[in-house]
Structure formats: structure tokens, C-alpha cells
Motif scaffolding. Structure first.
Motif, PDB file in Angstrom:
ATOM      1  N   MET A  34       0.890  -1.212  -0.043  1.00  0.00           N
ATOM      2  CA  MET A  34       0.092  -0.049   0.018  1.00  0.00           C
ATOM      3  C   MET A  34       0.926   1.087  -0.195  1.00  0.00           C
ATOM      4  O   MET A  34       0.569   2.327  -0.751  1.00  0.00           O
ATOM      5  CB  MET A  34      -1.024  -0.036   1.379  1.00  0.00           C
ATOM      6  N   ASN A  35       1.913   1.288   0.872  1.00  0.00           N
ATOM      7  CA  ASN A  35       2.643   2.486   0.688  1.00  0.00           C
ATOM      8  C   ASN A  35       3.319   2.854  -0.484  1.00  0.00           C
ATOM      9  O   ASN A  35       3.312   3.721  -0.927  1.00  0.00           O
ATOM     10  CB  ASN A  35       3.871   2.377   1.929  1.00  0.00           C
ATOM     11  N   ASN A  36       4.091   1.713  -0.811  1.00  0.00           N
ATOM     12  CA  ASN A  36       4.936   1.784  -2.433  1.00  0.00           C
ATOM     13  C   ASN A  36       3.935   2.295  -3.501  1.00  0.00           C
ATOM     14  O   ASN A  36       4.458   3.016  -4.246  1.00  0.00           O
ATOM     15  CB  ASN A  36       5.392   0.518  -2.927  1.00  0.00           C
ATOM     16  N   ALA A  38       1.015   3.524  -3.426  1.00  0.00           N
ATOM     17  CA  ALA A  38       0.563   5.123  -3.263  1.00  0.00           C
ATOM     18  C   ALA A  38       1.798   5.868  -3.436  1.00  0.00           C
ATOM     19  O   ALA A  38       1.302   7.125  -4.211  1.00  0.00           O
ATOM     20  CB  ALA A  38       0.167   5.377  -1.840  1.00  0.00           C
ATOM     21  N   ASN A  39       3.024   5.677  -3.016  1.00  0.00           N
ATOM     22  CA  ASN A  39       3.804   6.668  -3.290  1.00  0.00           C
ATOM     23  C   ASN A  39       4.414   6.531  -4.854  1.00  0.00           C
ATOM     24  O   ASN A  39       4.778   7.697  -5.332  1.00  0.00           O
ATOM     25  CB  ASN A  39       5.346   6.075  -2.458  1.00  0.00           C
TER      26      ASN A  39
END
Lengths: 266, 266, 266
Positions: A34-36, A38-39
Motif C-alpha cells: 500500500m505504501n509503495n 501510493a508513493n
């Protein structure tokens, strides 16, 4: 050649459009990436929305440009949410981009992925060879598959899916294939270090959602952009930790000239 | 000394085996570290599967090499999944590696961790001193514990657990201890910056799963590898952000000579 | 000016207190940023606990310093957990720091955020302009809002919330505002690259929890520290991937002199 030049210009135009329009992309994805992802969406200029609740999905799909569904950490709580989100994408005439993570590794994954493929009206599928082969199943498989790990081996399966479901299918590997009902485009960018970063394929899928939101329903632009950004980032990286970081920097900085000079398309 | 030299050669051989065999490791872990631990497993050469659904756990454990359970963000939805996964690991004769995150901080954590310790047939536990002490509970505690924050203080608890449950226990701290029924091995690698990266212990546990999948049921190889990689990475890092990234690069690059030169074992 | 000098000294003192006291901060936050925000809390010297289960929240709040609630990936499973955690924070007389992510984008988000604002006894709200405007709703909106994207536009809404709920409100943007019942403080640190990293606002909110736990119930110290750390990190960064990493290094290293020299407060 003229056709390939048109494709190159289209990729450039699509990248420009993502950066200018900053499309909203709804992601129902796995916990790991999710973090990757989104980034990566932010770095390329898009606007990620990581949302999954049925209580807000109708609203979210009404003002968003595309829906990305990734089944990487699916369970009985999340699969109904995915199905409902596809309904809302259909109701709002939005593209669904599916990443069938681990399709073939369990019945749950295979069935969930197939259900989404059957129900999405506008669809792009992005997976690796074994996932695409498993998704297509026996009908495609019966044509014979030798090299299970190569994207070449999944071409028949990808063509079957493209024709059966009127969708575009992107097969990732050392060679990437973008397969539609009418043609197969081959891309040869990327780097062998990329599979050592978790969720590199998921990032590919998320970026496909950003380009779908501005009108690229093939998956071609995201495949070109990620392959090139990944190979530039790998050249600067001592290992996969650096690669994960450098990829975001390169996506943020990527210009038309670099893209055109690097692109290996045929 | 001969014994220590054998251990060193075994660690080298285990690292080679992980890279060659690329064992599948199923992880039911916490939301915070899923990305890091998947990346650490990839960097060392293993193949992470982040899966938790009961609907696919029997299949997943049938073809995977080990099960990692980390209770860092547990709740009433996840604890039954953990219990079921242990059953499937047992049914398939696979090692369970438990990270009892926060054991002792709440009854839920203490009871969930103890339940897994009681039910797993083949077990390695990896935790810090306070977690190991809380996991062992009153029986071990009654022997007296002075320095609650030091791994030394958890040695009695670790020995109790190793004997009671026929398992291996790794206690992390400035000194790491690998405790089995028959011996205690001490390692002194690592760096004081490591606790400033979230989930460094969870990464230790995940790597323990990779080595367990190729036959190291002690936790020794992962403890050596992470301690050395962490200390090399810290030397290159201005802070914990860099350390998290550099650790992955170093795990990816780590060679036998560096490992042998750095290893502080006794 | 004396007042501003006092504020500067207070920020320095608060940073020192966080590093010395290492306060425990319970975070019920979204899946996307759990890793980043835990790492940011560690880098500044605090002790993050990422926990959400009702089965342990009473225990967790009894020995923690503050509760951070971030609704970024909320759903029907998580909203009751948030409400219960607020009850426990109230019962233990602890500050609740709310990040109303996406407030206004869906009814679910708006209602969930408003419910928390109504029930928390000691409250700090940290959001961007559109979230604060949506949270305050019609009563504040009726005063007229022109520039929806600017933090200036949310000032009336922030003042309304501060007075109505006896809380502090931090509005993030190119200018940050820290709004209480009695005053408005303006901060002008930061960098235009910061919004290209996902969860930068969530990190701001998490740090606000750390400072709340040692007594800063305004949100001023975290706003100063993150703005300055972000602008230093951006100067070193080729893109948002580097920025995410460098921010953690800078938070870890930040000293009083740098803080005082950089701080733009009025």
C-alpha cells in the motif's frame, strides 16, 4: 515503424496527461504494497486513494478515474469488497485494473481473480506469466506450455483472455507483453534486480490504473514508464533497498527525452 | 573452538542454501512490517508469501517451507487465523517461527503467544528480553530477574521455554542468545541504531523462517546474518531511514568472507 | 516577540522531553502509513505502539501517553475500534490526536471524524484545509470560503472547531496554522516536495501524538519539527523516495541550533 512511432508519441502524451490531470485512482490493494504503490502514484503525478469500505465505495468511484484491484492479501472479508467495488466501477463506467497476485497458488486466488475478470465491464489485467496462465486456465493451457517462468509461455493465455473478455492483458517478465484483441506489443526495458523488490508488479498495476484514468486502456504507457524507470533506478542501486527508493525518484523526474531514448518497443 | 568453527561453516552453508533453494516462507505478520519483512526475505534470496486467509492456508502450507507468525497487530479476526495456520503447519510437518511482539504488554498478546507455543510441533521463538520473560511467565520469573531490559535477564526464561516446549529460543538485544535444550550460543554483532528502525526484530524473525525452511531449526544463521548486515548497514547510515534501506542492500550483497570476518560468536 | 521567543524555547524543551521520556504513543492508523509513522516516532525518540484490538485497548491506554487516530483506511470493522479507543483515552485522561483523512470525500469519513471530535475529552485535530473545512461543516462554511486548497481558507473552520470543542486544530499547507481558542500561530517551514510522499500529513499527526504525550496539547512543536525536518530532507533529495528516507534521518539528528535557525514562526 510509423505505428511504433505513434505508440511512442502516445506514451509521451499519456505521461504528460497524468501529470497535468492528476487523476484520482482508487486502490483496493494488499497490505504489503500500500505504501509503495501510493508513493509510485504520487511520484508519477497521480492522486492515490486507498479505500476499500463498501460504505464509501459508491461515492469514491463516482469521482475517481479508475479502480485498481490487487488480490495479494485477500480473505473472506476483502473479497466481497472487491466484488462490490467492481460493481461500482461498472456503474460509473470506469476501468478496472486487476492484479491477480498468486493466481494459481490457491483456489481462493484463482476463483477471486476469475470472478473479477468475468464481471468487470472495462478491464485491464496485469500479471506475471504463471498468474496469467492460471487465470486463463485449461482452455488456454491445453495449447501447451513449456517454460512456465517466461512471459513468452503466457502469450497464448493472454490472447485467450483478451479475446474472451474484450480486455487488455499485460504480461510482465524479462520481456513484457501488452496484449489486446488486435495486437501484441513487446517491451524490453527493465532490470534483473527488479524482482528483488516486493510489489514491483503491484506498482506496475497501480501505474496502469493512473494511465487508464486518463484514457490508456491498453496498459502500454505504464509498462513503458515502469520498465524504463526501473532500469534507470537499478543502474544507481547497490541493492533492492536502494532500488525501491530510487524508483520513486526516477518516476518523479522522468522526462520525455529519456523515455524516448530508452524505450525498447517492437 | 572446533564446535564454533563448525557453527560458522554451517551458517555459511545455510546462507548458500537459502539463495539456491529460494524457499517459500508463509508470513502471517503485522501490518507495520509486511513490506520490510517481505523485502528482507527477497534480499536474502527467499520467496515470501504474505497470506493469512483460512480459505487458502492448507494449500499454502502444503508447498511452503516454514510458517512465520508475528502478533504485532493482532485482533479477534487474526488470532483464529494464526491458530489455524499453526494446525496446517503441524499437519505438513513444517517449522513455526513465532515473534511474540508485545508479549506481556496485554493479556491478549501473552495468551495468544502462549497458545501458539503450546500448539506448534516444531517451533522457534524469537523475541526481545521482556517478551521472552513474559512468555515464560511465573515459573521462569521465580528464579529472579534483575535487569528487565537486557537479554541476559531473559536467559533463564529462554532455557525454561526451550526445555518445556522442545524448541529453540532466540533472545535479541545488545547481545543475542540462541538457546536450545542443549546449549546457549552468544552473538555480539549488531548496532545501537537498529532499534530505531521499526520491525528490525520482525525482520530477524522473518529471516529465521527462511533459514528454518532449509533446515536451520535453531535460529542461529538468521541471528548471525541480521546482526552482521545490520552493523554494516549502520556504518553507512546517517540515521534510521538510511539504515532500513541499507540493510536490504547489504543482505542482498552479503558474502561469505565478510560474514566470517565479522561474526562474533561464542 | 517575547511571546514568540517563549514559544521557540518551549519547542526546544518539548523535543528534549520526547527524547528523554520516550513516551508511548498508541496509534490506530491506516494501513498505508503504519510503517512510516512508527519509524517517524522512533526517529524523534518516542515509542510507537500500533494496536487496535478492543481486547487490549484498555490496558494499552492505561500505560500510554496519547492516542493517535487516523481514519485513512477506515471501514465498519475499524470505526467501532476507534470509538472504543477514544472512550479508553477519556477514561485514562489522555489526549486524542485525530487525523480526519479524506473528511468530506465520503459521508463515512465525515461522520466518523465528527463523532471522534464530539466524544474525545482532550483533543488535537491535524488535517489539511479541505478536511478541516469539511469537518467543521456548514456552520463554519457559511462564513465564506474562496480558496479551497489553501490553508488560509480553513482558518474560520479551524477557529470554529477550536471554540466549539475546546481543542487545538492544526491546518497543514504551504503555511501551517496552529489554532486554539485563544490564538493563531503561523508557521512557514516545509517544502513543496513533501506532498509527493504519501502520509506526510499522517506523520505530522503521529508526531503530534508524541508531543501531546509529554504535555504539548497545541500541536505546535510537531508542526515546527516536521516542517523543518521536511525542508532539510527535501534539500538533500532528488525526489520523493529520497525524501521519505531522509526525513527519518533528519528527525533522528535534529538539534536545537538547527531548529532555532530554521524556524519561521509568527
Amino acid at each position: 515503424m510509423t505505428n511504433l512511432n505513434q505508440k511512442k508519441q502516445q506514451i509521451i502524451a499519456n505521461l504528460k496527461a497524468v501529470r497535468e490531470l492528476k487523476p484520482l485512482v482508487v486502490n483496493i490493494t494488499n497490505y504489503v504494497v500500500m505504501n509503495n504503490t501510493a508513493n509510485a502514484l504520487l511520484a508519477i503525478g497521480a492522486s492515490p486513494i486507498m479505500a476499500h469500505s463498501k460504505q464509501e465505495m459508491a461515492e469514491m468511484m463516482s469521482f475517481s478515474g479508475a479502480l485498481v484491484i490487487n488480490i495479494g492479501t485477500l480473505d473472506s472479508v476483502w473479497t466481497p469488497r472487491m466484488a462490490y467495488a467492481v460493481e461500482q466501477a461498472n456503474a460509473n463506467n470506469k476501468v478496472v485494473v486487476l492484479d491477480p497476485v498468486g493466481c494459481g497458488a490457491s483456489q481462493l486466488r484463482t476463483e477471486t481473480a476469475r470472478n473479477i475478470v468475468r464481471t468487470a465491464n472495462k478491464l485491464i489485467v496485469r500479471g506475471n506469466a504463471s498468474e496469467i496462465i492460471a487465470l486463463a486456465g485449461e482452455q488456454a493451457k491445453s495449447k501447451g506450455v513449456d517454460a512456465l517462468d517466461s512471459s513468452d509461455a503466457a502469450l497464448d493465455s493472454a490472447k485467450f483472455l483478451a479475446n474472451e473478455y474484450k480486455c487488455s492483458v499485460v504480461v510482465s517478465g524479462s520481456t513484457d507483453y501488452v496484449v489486446s484483441e488486435t495486437e501484441v506489443v513487446q517491451l524490453n526495458n527493465g532490470d534483473t534486480m527488479m524482482p528483488y523488490v516486493t510489489g514491483m508488479g503491484c506498482t506496475h498495476t497501480a501505474l496502469t490504473g493512473a494511465f487508464a484514468a486518463i484514457g490508456d486502456t491498453t496498459g502500454l504507457a505504464s509498462t513503458a514508464v515502469l520498465g524504463i524507470a526501473g532500469e534507470i533506478a537499478a543502474e544507481k542501486s547497490a541493492g533492492p533497498g536502494s532500488l525501491q527508493l530510487n524508483l520513486l525518484d526516477v518516476l518523479y523526474q522522468l522526462d520525455d527525452e529519456t523515455l524516448l531514448n530508452r524505450l525498447k518497443i517492437s
